[in-house]
Design an enzyme around this catalytic site. Structure first.
Site, PDB file in Angstrom:
ATOM      1  N   ASP A  93       3.022   4.892  -5.517  1.00 15.47           N
ATOM      2  CA  ASP A  93       2.263   6.128  -5.330  1.00 15.47           C
ATOM      3  C   ASP A  93       3.146   7.334  -5.634  1.00 15.47           C
ATOM      4  OD1 ASP A  93       0.692   8.221  -4.677  1.00 15.47           O
ATOM      5  OD2 ASP A  93       0.362   7.653  -2.587  1.00 15.47           O
ATOM      6  N   HIS A 142      -9.399   4.584  -2.318  1.00 17.61           N
ATOM      7  CA  HIS A 142      -8.732   4.664  -1.009  1.00 17.61           C
ATOM      8  C   HIS A 142      -9.702   5.325  -0.031  1.00 17.61           C
ATOM      9  CE1 HIS A 142      -4.396   3.653  -1.828  1.00 17.61           C
ATOM     10  NE2 HIS A 142      -4.961   3.532  -3.018  1.00 17.61           N
ATOM     11  N   ASP A 155       0.851  -1.192   0.000  1.00 18.88           N
ATOM     12  CA  ASP A 155       0.000   0.000   0.000  1.00 18.88           C
ATOM     13  C   ASP A 155       0.893   1.250   0.000  1.00 18.88           C
ATOM     14  OD1 ASP A 155      -2.422   1.404   0.202  1.00 18.88           O
ATOM     15  OD2 ASP A 155      -2.394   1.377   2.400  1.00 18.88           O
ATOM     16  N   GLY A 172      -8.339   8.023   7.050  1.00 16.56           N
ATOM     17  CA  GLY A 172      -8.529   8.354   8.455  1.00 16.56           C
ATOM     18  C   GLY A 172      -9.977   8.295   8.919  1.00 16.56           C
TER      19      GLY A 172
HETATM   20  P1  13P Z   1      -9.243   4.388   5.583  1.00 21.20           P
HETATM   21  O1  13P Z   1      -8.441   5.328   6.407  1.00 21.20           O
HETATM   22  O2  13P Z   1     -10.567   4.982   5.178  1.00 21.20           O
HETATM   23  O3  13P Z   1      -9.414   3.073   6.213  1.00 21.20           O
HETATM   24  O4  13P Z   1      -8.446   4.161   4.211  1.00 21.20           O
HETATM   25  C1  13P Z   1      -7.295   3.352   4.172  1.00 21.20           C
HETATM   26  C2  13P Z   1      -6.589   3.413   2.884  1.00 21.20           C
HETATM   27  O5  13P Z   1      -7.038   3.983   1.912  1.00 21.20           O
HETATM   28  C3  13P Z   1      -5.280   2.731   2.791  1.00 21.20           C
HETATM   29  O6  13P Z   1      -4.640   2.951   1.589  1.00 21.20           O
END
Ligand code: 13P
Length: 306
Positions: A103, A209, A81, A180
């Site tokens: 990214d 995301h 990620d 978040g």
């Molecule tokens: P959240 O903070 O909404 O869980 O998103 C996590 C995310 O997009 C990780 O790449």
């Protein structure tokens, strides 16, 4: 079984359902993700951020996830990620990841294309599929801090050019969501018209995301167990269902599991101040994460799709 992200996501896009990509840092989170996916016959993606790798160690955490993934009765991909560099992506692939995200979305278009293309070429050579991002999300996640005002949504025509020029397998688009627990006041905004336009122009799987739901009952339980949290809000279930009808195939969720993990631990310790057996403290946290995972897989429509 351990498969590439591309294998899971191409089917999801064609079948108009979403596959959850949950972040993990440890044994309990990984077990909750993979065991719940098995129980529901759902494909799933387990993703590790660079922060998770720093915390748990690349080899320790990858081997843990890969072992569970290989033995799983459902397709599981291990995904990096927010990979920040070519080196980071290559290290992940060497450790056993079957999917990586490069990214470079904070760069200008040309530099994002250049960095993404380089990773795509190398990863494909090794049989690994790649996610990139175009546009920027608001919010905060680990090392990524994007000022709300600075965040901008993905331009559909640019998205087409970007995919053509990079050969990327799936594309994260900025559609109003943010990382978040604080995604906006009331019901956070999600730009469905933009998803529909981009989904109409591109046939590759799209990635959302910042897709945690931040359920009100979890926030309340966190407060009741002594936790402090401001005006938390997440993406509504029906917004996700709708997005998956129009091209979103990978749905990233981290915050929901963090919240559930913390609530589970807080509740045990509040009720039993004398408890010091880690299994009795972490076990309920794992169960509560499994509940949230069950809900998410159901909302995304991936149940029974393994
Ligand atoms: P959240 O903070 O909404 O869980 O998103 C996590 C995310 O997009 C990780 O790449």
């Amino acid at each position: 079984m351990l498969v590439t992200g591309g294998e899971i996501l191409t089917k999801a896009r064609a079948g108009k359902y979403g596959v959850a990509a949950f972040n993990t840092n440890d044994l309990e989170i990984t077990q909750a993700i993979i065991h719940t996916a098995e129980k529901l016959s759902s494909p799933v993606i387990v993703q590790l951020s660079e922060g998770a790798i720093k915390y748990a160690g690349l080899s320790d955490l990858t081997n843990l996830v890969a072992d569970l993934a290989r033995r799983a009765s459902v397709p599981v991909a291990i995904h990096l990620d927010h990979g920040s560099s070519f080196e980071s992506c290559m290290k992940a692939i060497r450790a056993g990841f079957t999917s990586v995200m490069i990214d470079a979305s904070h760069h200008n278009f040309a530099d994002n294309v250049r960095d993404t293309k380089k990773v795509v070429e190398a990863a494909h050579f090794m049989g690994v599929t790649v996610e990139a991002e175009l546009g920027r999300l608001g919010g905060i996640e680990e090392h990524i801090v994007v000022d709300e005002a600075d965040a901008f949504l993905t331009d559909p025509q640019e998205a087409v050019q970007f995919v053509e020029q990079t050969g990327v397998d799936y594309l994260a688009i900025a559609i109003g969501t943010s990382h978040g627990a604080f995604k906006g006041k009331g019901r956070p905004y999600i730009d469905h018209a933009r998803i529909e336009t981009i989904g109409g122009l591109l046939s590759i799987p799209l990635v959302a995301h910042g897709s945690s739901g931040v359920p009100a009952y979890i926030v309340e339980r966190l407060r009741a167990a002594g936790g402090e949290i401001g005006e938390a809000a997440g993406i509504a279930d029906d917004d996700l269902t709708r997005a998956c009808q129009h091209g979103i195939a990978k749905v990233n969720v981290d915050t929901d599991l963090r919240l559930a993990f913390t609530v589970g631990i807080r509740e045990v310790l509040q009720k039993n101040p004398k408890e010091f057996d880690p299994r009795k403290i972490l076990g309920p946290a794992r169960d509560l994460m499994a509940e949230l995972i069950t809900h998410k897989l159901t909302v995304l429509g991936s149940v029974g799709k393994a």
